[in-house]
Design a protein around this motif. Structure first.
Motif, PDB file in Angstrom:
ATOM      1  N   ARG A 802      -8.805  32.176 133.020  1.00 47.69           N
ATOM      2  CA  ARG A 802      -8.450  32.348 131.651  1.00 47.69           C
ATOM      3  C   ARG A 802      -8.012  33.657 131.672  1.00 47.69           C
ATOM      4  O   ARG A 802      -6.523  33.874 131.502  1.00 47.69           O
ATOM      5  N   ASP A 803      -7.709  33.515 133.232  1.00 48.96           N
ATOM      6  CA  ASP A 803      -6.993  34.914 132.741  1.00 48.96           C
ATOM      7  C   ASP A 803      -6.568  35.710 134.350  1.00 48.96           C
ATOM      8  O   ASP A 803      -7.229  34.755 135.368  1.00 48.96           O
ATOM      9  N   SER A 804      -5.671  35.794 135.009  1.00 54.86           N
ATOM     10  CA  SER A 804      -4.516  35.841 136.680  1.00 54.86           C
ATOM     11  C   SER A 804      -6.061  36.249 137.583  1.00 54.86           C
ATOM     12  O   SER A 804      -5.678  36.145 138.708  1.00 54.86           O
ATOM     13  N   ARG A 805      -6.737  37.229 137.142  1.00 55.72           N
ATOM     14  CA  ARG A 805      -7.625  37.606 137.876  1.00 55.72           C
ATOM     15  C   ARG A 805      -9.127  36.232 138.169  1.00 55.72           C
ATOM     16  O   ARG A 805      -9.995  36.781 139.312  1.00 55.72           O
ATOM     17  N   GLN A 806      -9.129  35.443 137.649  1.00 56.76           N
ATOM     18  CA  GLN A 806     -10.008  35.044 138.111  1.00 56.76           C
ATOM     19  C   GLN A 806      -8.953  33.413 138.695  1.00 56.76           C
ATOM     20  O   GLN A 806      -9.469  32.626 139.039  1.00 56.76           O
ATOM     21  N   GLY A 807      -8.257  33.301 138.068  1.00 53.61           N
ATOM     22  CA  GLY A 807      -7.259  32.252 139.037  1.00 53.61           C
ATOM     23  C   GLY A 807      -5.894  32.027 138.400  1.00 53.61           C
ATOM     24  O   GLY A 807      -5.036  33.085 138.367  1.00 53.61           O
ATOM     25  N   VAL A 808      -4.839  31.073 139.508  1.00 53.84           N
ATOM     26  CA  VAL A 808      -3.394  30.887 139.067  1.00 53.84           C
ATOM     27  C   VAL A 808      -2.942  30.553 137.558  1.00 53.84           C
ATOM     28  O   VAL A 808      -2.268  30.731 137.176  1.00 53.84           O
ATOM     29  N   VAL A 809      -3.758  29.879 136.926  1.00 52.12           N
ATOM     30  CA  VAL A 809      -3.474  28.462 136.136  1.00 52.12           C
ATOM     31  C   VAL A 809      -4.437  29.122 135.321  1.00 52.12           C
ATOM     32  O   VAL A 809      -5.184  29.128 135.111  1.00 52.12           O
ATOM     33  N   ASP A 810      -3.461  28.942 133.786  1.00 51.07           N
ATOM     34  CA  ASP A 810      -4.947  29.073 132.418  1.00 51.07           C
ATOM     35  C   ASP A 810      -5.476  27.508 132.441  1.00 51.07           C
ATOM     36  O   ASP A 810      -5.233  27.144 133.456  1.00 51.07           O
ATOM     37  N   SER A 811      -6.083  27.413 131.614  1.00 48.31           N
ATOM     38  CA  SER A 811      -7.602  26.119 131.350  1.00 48.31           C
ATOM     39  C   SER A 811      -6.601  25.285 130.299  1.00 48.31           C
ATOM     40  O   SER A 811      -6.730  23.978 130.391  1.00 48.31           O
TER      41      SER A 811
END
Length: 860
Positions: A802-811
């Motif tokens: 959902r945000d840059s702390r959790q991944g590189v792209v969003d949903s």
């Protein structure tokens, strides 16, 4: 980067390089390390062969003879000058002159022998080159240390201003050094090009070619195909290589060439050893020692790679097919003639203009995710341009030649390895991507995996994603495959699964779903289907999109939608700043011509888990998280041998599967391949490998897929290491334990199906004769050096969050911090899916391309 041997001087002679070789004696003769025949074959045989050889010289060999005559004349002149200096010069020059006369007389004898018989004595050129290099080294040492050259035995007194002819000593040594270096370089060039011309080499250097010839004699001593024919086939393979991996074969053969000397096991390089010593060296140093010492893994990888090159060259020959019981599809008995090959109907840009191209949407890649995105966007009226670093190859041009197809259609020719040399990834590199060379197997995303993704913050809508799966199934004509496309071994597999109770809850077993229409059972899924039955992006969806757009362009004023594809175009960087992606910077073709492709609206990266991560890293997009957490479906297999032929190669390559409870973390699938890829993965070395390949028609495999978790040390590298590898991927102990469990289950199924022996794909050869013996698999795989793992399913590196702390792209698969840059391939998976990921890649790309908050926004 090591030099590209394919760019050496001169073109090879046309036709079969062995055609120009003279008829050589066979009765009572042996072959030496240079491939020459020795021994007794009648008193007139050798002279006749020699005379014939001198007539049939290649252009490069004739050039060598011409220049060696001039060099021989120069040696005669030098001998005369040295005698002059000895007789007319100072007394201190006479000792030097005697030694110099002996040196040049030796050079003269060597040159005369080469002139007399280039092919028989051509290797003596090495001594001439080494001799002149020795002179150069001594002179360089003198010059570097500032030693006075006057009176030094390496400098004639006359050249130092003390003889009958006087020269300035300040430049005499430097001039002599230049002449020595020129002589060594010129003779070395003549020697290398002559050997290349003799055998028509396009890629390999002669010494490495000799190494491969000697290796083939060692690992295939009873071969029905000559070792030079095998080595020439490998040379042709690397000449047509589609990728950047040529330095690997050079490095591997160099290691094998010099390793016996470096390890003090031989005073001469590998090709000069006799057969028995070479065989002992491979058995002891490669098979036994390196299997136990992890520090020797790079050496083992180099030798293994060289051995596999010999297997590739040998089992690609038509003569070996009958030997192992393999019949190519076009030659199999049938009441009907072989079906005609089909053209895709796809058109591509063949001569793009210099400078710049422009489109609404620029898509990097043409594989599973890229094709679905292109379909969705063109339907909504977007002008889409797809950039593919691989070549465009019409399905009608696909052949039954495995080497040609691997070289043409795969990334790095199917030799893409991890940085620790212990893992191999197979990926397509052509228009259509991996959909052209995969097995077209389509599994839905397991519900437990989706729950895990959303639990980690992926934010995917289960309802919308389910709709995407359903629509992609219809779009790609995914269906269960019929029994008519399956080999006899698949039937035995399913009977065994039923007897073991593995087709009932909590297990599940069935035929695979695949985007294949009326499979012919040719067995060529992994080298490209020429008959239009596998509905890949190349010959199904991309042509369909193109026809749709062209029809609307022709009939509807104001319609802007179209699809263009630019092959042989490597995207090196995405030009992006201030939250907007503007263009792709590219290099075109072998000449690496720069091209800028501008995007009016959107850029989509869909180049695969490894290449997409590398592209974002090189573009400085996505932050430090890009490429981290790489994961994959580990693939390995258990091979079973039956008493009677089952001809597993004659049928769909992956036909049935067994899926245990989700917590087990693995899937079993029937699997088999044509001879070359089977030889590369067949368990055993030397006699064991040979025996197993001779049982090819009585063999089948059960493949194992084990999903890995993302970890920090598993990542894609921004730059390739010296080995050429682009990623690091090492499974955990828990994942290896699951591999062992899955292999044990596969072995039990094969025994129940009637196999008399089974062999896991381990470096140290293991052969089991009963199910009770399978219990030691966990201990066998616990040793890292004993694992033989690969994957056609790399995943992760740019996970959804959902945000840059959790991944590189969003949903919506949009890169965090950018309004028009998307990633739509397996690199966005937060974890590996365990099952074949093609369906999930396509469904997730459809999900992103139709999402109203992202790519699914109406065209403007």
């Amino acid at each position: 980067m090591p030099p590209d041997p394919c760019r050496a001087d001169g073109q090879p002679p046309s036709g079969d390089p062995t055609a120009e070789l003279p008829a050589l004696p066979t009765t009572g003769a042996e072959i030496d390390a240079d491939g020459e025949h020795t021994g007794t074959a009648g008193p007139a045989a050798a002279p006749a062969a020699s005379a014939s050889a001198q007539v049939n010289l290649s252009r490069q060999e004739r050039r060598l003879r011409f220049w060696m005559k001039l060099w021989a004349a120069s040696f005669v002149i030098e001998i005369g000058l040295y005698m002059w200096w000895a007789l007319a010069g100072l007394g201190e020059a006479r000792g030097f002159a005697v030694n110099s006369v002996a040196k040049d007389f030796t050079f003269l004898v060597l040159a005369v022998l080469v002139i007399a018989d280039v092919r028989r004595f051509g290797r003596l050129m090495t001594l001439l080159v080494v001799g002149h290099l020795a002179i150069a080294v001594v002179l360089m040492l003198l010059l570097v240390t500032g030693t006075d050259v006057v009176g030094f035995p390496g400098t004639p007194a006359a050249l130092a201003g003390q003889g009958p002819s006087s020269f300035d000593a300040s430049w005499a040594a430097a001039g002599w050094l230049a002449l020595a270096l020129f002589a060594a370089a010129h003779m070395g060039w003549l020697h290398v090009t002559a050997r290349r011309g003799r055998y028509g080499l396009r890629c390999l250097y002669p010494a490495l070619y000799d190494t491969l010839v000697a290796l083939t004699q060692t690992v295939l001593p009873d071969a029905t195909v000559g070792p030079r024919q095998v080595a020439t086939a490998v040379d042709r393979y690397w000449d047509g290589f589609n990728g950047n991996g040529r330095p690997r074969v050079i490095a591997a053969l160099v290691v094998l060439y010099i390793l016996p000397v470096l390890t003090l096991r031989s005073p001469v390089p590998f090709p000069m050893m006799d057969d028995e010593r070479r065989r002992d060296f491979i058995g002891r140093h490669f098979v036994q020692r390196t299997a136990r010492l992890r520090c020797l893994t790079p050496i083992r990888a180099a030798i293994r790679f060289a051995v596999q090159m010999a297997y590739m060259g040998y089992y690609s020959q038509p003569e070996t097919h009958a030997e192992i019981g393999y019949t190519p599809f076009s030659q199999r008995p049938s009441d009907e003639p072989p079906p005609a090959k089909r053209a895709s109907g796809l058109t591509v840009l063949s001569n793009p203009p210099n400078g710049e191209l422009t489109a609404d949407v620029v898509i990097v890649g043409t594989g599973a995710g890229a094709g679905i995105v292109a379909h969705c966007l063109v339907e909504r009226g977007h002008d889409v341009l797809m950039l593919e670093r691989g070549k465009f190859v019409e399905p009608a041009a696909f052949t039954e030649d495995e080497l040609e197809m691997y070289s043409t259609l795969y990334s790095d020719g199917a030799v893409q390895i991890a940085r620790d040399f212990a893992f191999q990834v197979l990926q397509g590199r052509c228009v259509g991507g991996s959909t052209v060379v995969n097995n077209a197997v389509c599994f839905d995303l397991p519900p437990a995996v989706l729950e895990r993704w959303n639990g980690a913050g992926a934010g995917l809508s289960p309802q919308r994603l389910a709709q995407s799966f359903a629509q992609v199934r219809t779009l790609m004509t995914v269906a269960a495959q019929p029994a008519s496309a399956m080999s006899a071994g698949v039937t035995r597999f399913q009977d065994a699964v039923t007897e073991l109770g593995l087709d009932a809850a909590p297990y599940h077993s069935d035929v695979v779903d695949a985007n294949i229409d009326h499979c012919l059972g040719c067995g060529y899924c992994n080298i490209g289907c020429a008959y239009g039955r596998k509905l890949s992006m190349l010959d199904h969806l991309l042509p369909r999109i193109q026809r749709y757009a062209d029809n609307r362009l022709a009939t509807e004023p104001g319609w802007n939608g179209r699809l263009r594809i630019l092959p042989d175009c490597e995207v090196t960087r995405i030009e992006a700043s201030n939250g907007t992606a503007r263009a792709a910077e590219c290099l075109l073709g072998s000449e690496r011509r720069p091209l800028r492709v501008s995007a009016r609206k959107t850029v989509v990266v869909a180049a695969g888990a490894i290449q997409s991560s590398r592209l974002l890293q090189c573009s400085e997009v996505g932050g430090t998280a890009v490429g981290a957490g790489l994961c994959a479906n580990i693939a390995t297999f258990m091979t079973g041998v039956f008493e009677d032929p089952i001809d597993a190669s004659e049928g769909i390559q992956i036909a049935r599967y067994v899926e245990p409870p989700q917590r087990s973390g693995y899937v079993l699938e029937t699997w088999f391949n044509p001879p070359v890829i089977t030889a590369l993965s067949m368990p055993g070395w030397l006699e064991d490998h040979r025996r197993n390949m001779l049982d090819y028609s009585r063999t089948m495999c059960v493949g194992v897929l084990v999903g890995t978790d993302p970890r920090a040390h598993n990542r894609v590298g921004k730059r390739s290491r010296i080995s050429g590898s682009e990623y690091a991927l090492r499974p955990s102990d828990e994942e290896i334990a699951r591999v062992a469990e899955a292999l044990e289950q596969a072995g039990r199924i094969l025994f129940k199906a009637g196999a008399t022996r089974v062999m896991p794909a381990t470096f140290e050869y293991r052969e089991y004769r009963s199910p009770d013996e399978l219990d030691d698999l966990a201990d066998v795989l616990r040793r890292t050096a004993n694992r033989s793992l690969q994957s056609a399913h790399p995943q992760g590196g740019n996970p959804i969050g959902r945000d840059s702390r959790q991944g590189v792209v969003d949903s919506t698969c949009r890169v965090h911090g950018y309004d028009n840059l998307y990633v739509c391939d397996a690199s966005v998976f937060p974890t590996a899916v365990t099952v074949n990921p093609q369906m999930t890649v396509m469904a997730l790309a459809h999900y992103a391309a139709t999402h109203p908050d992202g790519l699914g926004r109406p065209a403007v």
